[in-house]
Structures are given as C-alpha cells and as structure tokens.
Design an enzyme around this catalytic site. Structure first.
Site, short mmCIF file in Angstrom:
data_model
loop_
_atom_site.label_atom_id
_atom_site.label_comp_id
_atom_site.label_asym_id
_atom_site.label_seq_id
_atom_site.Cartn_x
_atom_site.Cartn_y
_atom_site.Cartn_z
CE LYS A 1 -7.06 50.95 -8.95
NZ LYS A 1 -8.71 52.29 -9.36
CE LYS B 1 -8.62 51.56 4.37
NZ LYS B 1 -8.68 52.77 4.18
CE LYS C 1 -14.53 51.10 -1.32
NZ LYS C 1 -15.27 52.49 -1.74
P1 AMP Z 1 -12.24 53.65 -0.18
O1 AMP Z 1 -13.27 52.80 0.16
O2 AMP Z 1 -10.41 52.86 0.46
O3 AMP Z 1 -12.48 53.98 -1.38
O4 AMP Z 1 -12.22 55.35 1.38
C1 AMP Z 1 -13.16 56.11 0.71
C2 AMP Z 1 -13.11 56.64 2.11
O5 AMP Z 1 -13.28 56.01 3.62
C3 AMP Z 1 -11.75 57.64 2.83
O6 AMP Z 1 -11.35 57.97 3.13
C4 AMP Z 1 -10.69 56.61 3.53
O7 AMP Z 1 -10.01 56.70 4.07
C5 AMP Z 1 -12.36 56.22 4.94
N1 AMP Z 1 -11.84 54.88 4.86
C6 AMP Z 1 -11.69 53.00 4.06
N2 AMP Z 1 -11.94 52.41 5.08
C7 AMP Z 1 -12.07 53.00 6.11
C8 AMP Z 1 -12.00 52.33 7.71
N3 AMP Z 1 -11.63 50.70 7.80
N4 AMP Z 1 -11.09 53.14 8.44
C9 AMP Z 1 -11.27 53.95 8.54
N5 AMP Z 1 -12.01 55.19 7.60
C10 AMP Z 1 -12.17 54.40 6.42
#
Ligand code: AMP
Ligand code: TRP
Length: 326
Positions: free
Chosen positions: A111, A192, A195
């Site tokens: 970052k 993946k 968001k």
């Molecule tokens: P993040 O949105 O990257 O901050 O992730 C928040 C939580 O959601 C974490 O536990 C990630 O492992 C899970 N997560 C985020 N994106 C995915 C995805 N595409 N598939 C499965 N788990 C996800």
C-alpha cells in the site's frame, strides 16, 4: 469455551465470494466459539478514502451480517472506534514492536509502494490489529490469507510482552478461510471474485438486484464442451458454477454433476441463478428490516458496554504490569 474474534473493514461491498468463503464459516463458528465481531473503522482511515461514509457503511455492514445469519445472541458485536482502549493499548504495544518488523509487512509494502505520502497509521496498522485481538484474550482469529501475517505479528508482540512483563496475553492463532471454496470471477474464472475487480459483471454483490444477479450468472464465461463436469484446469467457469451451486444447496460436486449430466449450460445456469437469487432475496429482505429498524442500535450499545468493560480490565492490568502511576 474458546474465544474467537474478527474485524471487518466498513468498505461497503460484500461479494458472493465473501459470503461463501467467510460469512458462512462464521455462522458455523458461532455455535463452537464465544464470538466477537467488530467493525474496524479505525483501520479504515489509514488510507485516504474520501468517499467512504463510515457511519452508513458501518450500519450497513452489520445489517448484512445479521441478515446472513450472524446471531446477536451468540456474538458480541461492536464498533472499534467506540472502544478507546484498543488505541490506548496499541500505543503501549507500539513501544514493544520494532520498526524493522513493521517494515516487512506485505500489506504495508504494497500500500505504500511508489507513494510519497502515506500515513504513520498505515505503518502501525498491524499493532492496532494486535491490540484488537489480544485485548480480549482471543484464541482464534478467522481472516483471509492476506491478513495472516498480521495475526502472526500479533502473536509475536504478545509473546514478547509476556516475556518482558510476565504472563498477560493469550497467544492468538489465525484461522485461514482460504481452505474453503474459492469463488472465482464470473467473467474471468481464472481469477478470484474480488470486490475491487474492474469488470463488475464478474462479481456478484450481496445487495445486487435479483435481476442483475440472474443476468450476471446467465452471462458467466463457460467453455465449448457442453458438459457439466468439475475440472478446474480445463473448465474453470463451469467448475466455479458447480462450486456455487454446491455451496448453496449442500450437494456434493458429484451429486451436482449427476443432476445435470443431461442438461445444457443454459439449464444449468438457470438452476444456479435460481438458488442464488432465492437465498440472496431472503437475505435482502432481512437486511432491509435491520437497516430500517432500531435493533442494530441496541446491539451496538450492548456490545460497546460489554467490550469496554473487558478491554478496560485488560488495559488496567497491562498498566499495572508496566508499573505506571496508579
Ligand atoms: P476480502 O474481501 O478480500 O477482504 O476478504 C474477506 C474474507 O472473504 C476473507 O476471509 C476471504 O478469504 C474471503 N473471500 C474474499 N473473496 C473470496 C472469494 N472469491 N472466494 C472465497 N472467499 C473469499
Ligand atoms: N485488517 C483486517 C482486514 O482488513 C481487519 C481487522 C482489524 C481485523 N482488526 C482485526 C481482523 C482483528 C481480525 C482481527 O481484513
């Protein structure tokens, strides 16, 4: 009962990936552990983010978690900035953390890379996170793989403090949700679902309109084989839809393959869209009830009172160990 704690940044968007990969796990854990869940709004201001509406996002995030099945009777839910002891303890922990170890944090490096102006808060972010965790004697911390290093430094800081001042903190352990199903982008199923993805057609957000969700699934990238079979290497799109269907219905991958062995992709996609829309519609109805009601205010008031009491007790114990004037 072992204690579990996790923090969520109020960034506003929650995807189907978060739901399947993290929220569903937390709904399961709430029966196994004493759970603490909080909105990490103090962490959200470490980066410039002028369009972030903290108040609204905090409320919305909590409404969504409750709508997804987080039970306020089984979880202590609170807002980080409403509990001043986190930041108070963080200062003391900073004085037990080395510049070198914070400089090695992946998130900080990423970052701050190429930027002239980044905040000191971005640098000390992991120490505040350590404080969030160890102030409650949390045993387990469920986080995404990107936050694992931060839980590890929380362990190091706790161990160091205990050695220097005598046993004070429980040493926390990360629980990495990546072992669960990874949901892929619908347009580019080799990456993946995230968001921050540029093409939002590949990403389902929990609060998307049902029609939008349906369209996104119907337009998901597949392959030319016309066979509903799980093969992540050669058929990433179909495999991803199988994973989604399987996680919404509780069926195994082979049961899903069997069910759709004579179906074309259109029929299969429609079935996937039906189960996703039906579950997310229920979530959205509950979300609206929470967002328009007053229950959240009561939940947060209780969470604030309870966690301030816990955190104060630990903070006072820390001050005594160090020998501050009482
Ligand atoms: P993040 O949105 O990257 O901050 O992730 C928040 C939580 O959601 C974490 O536990 C990630 O492992 C899970 N997560 C985020 N994106 C995915 C995805 N595409 N598939 C499965 N788990 C996800
Ligand atoms: N840094 C975490 C994230 O971005 C959020 C967080 C803050 C957290 N404090 C925490 C997570 C304590 C677990 C425990 O996802």
């Amino acid at each position: 009962m072992k204690r579990m704690l996790t923090g969520l940044q109020p960034t506003g968007v929650i995807t189907l990936g978060n739901y399947i990969g993290a929220i569903k796990q937390m709904v399961k854990y709430q029966d196994e552990y004493e759970s603490f869940l909080f909105v990490a709004d103090l962490h959200a201001i470490t980066v410039p983010n002028s369009n972030i509406n903290l108040k609204e996002n905090t409320r919305s995030l909590i409404a969504l978690y409750l709508a997804c099945g987080i039970d306020p009777k089984k979880n202590t839910i609170f807002v980080q900035s409403q509990n001043e002891y986190h930041a108070n303890l963080s200062w003391i922990l900073e004085c037990n953390t080395y510049f070198g170890e914070l400089s090695r944090m992946h998130q900080f490096k990423e970052k701050s890379k190429g930027k002239e102006n980044f905040t000191a808060g971005l640098f000390t972010y992991p120490v505040l996170m350590a404080s969030d965790i160890i102030i409650y004697d949390a045993d387990y911390v469920p986080v995404g793989i990107d936050q694992k290093q931060h839980v590890e430094i929380a362990r190091d800081i706790a161990i160091r403090f205990n050695k220097k001042y005598g046993d004070t903190f429980i040493i926390p352990e990360p629980i990495i949700s990546e072992t669960g199903t990874k949901i892929m982008d619908l347009i580019d199923p080799t990456k993946k679902m995230s968001k921050s993805s540029e093409n939002q057609n590949g990403v389902i957000r929990l609060l998307d309109e049902p029609e939008t969700i349906r369209k996104k699934i119907m337009r998901a990238t597949t392959d030319s084989e016309m066979l509903v079979k799980f093969d992540e290497e050669n058929k990433p799109g179909i495999s991803n839809l199988i994973n989604i269907y399987s996680s919404f219905t509780g069926k195994t991958v082979s049961e899903v393959e069997e069910q759709f062995k004579d179906s074309n992709y259109g029929t299969f996609k429609k079935a996937v869209a039906d189960v996703v829309v039906s579950e997310l519609e229920k979530i959205q109805i509950k979300y609206n009830e929470y967002i328009n009601g007053t229950e959240i205010d009561q939940i947060l008031k209780e969470g604030r009172e309870k966690t301030r009491m816990y955190a104060k007790a630990k903070y006072d114990a820390v001050k005594r160990k160090i020998g501050f004037y009482e």
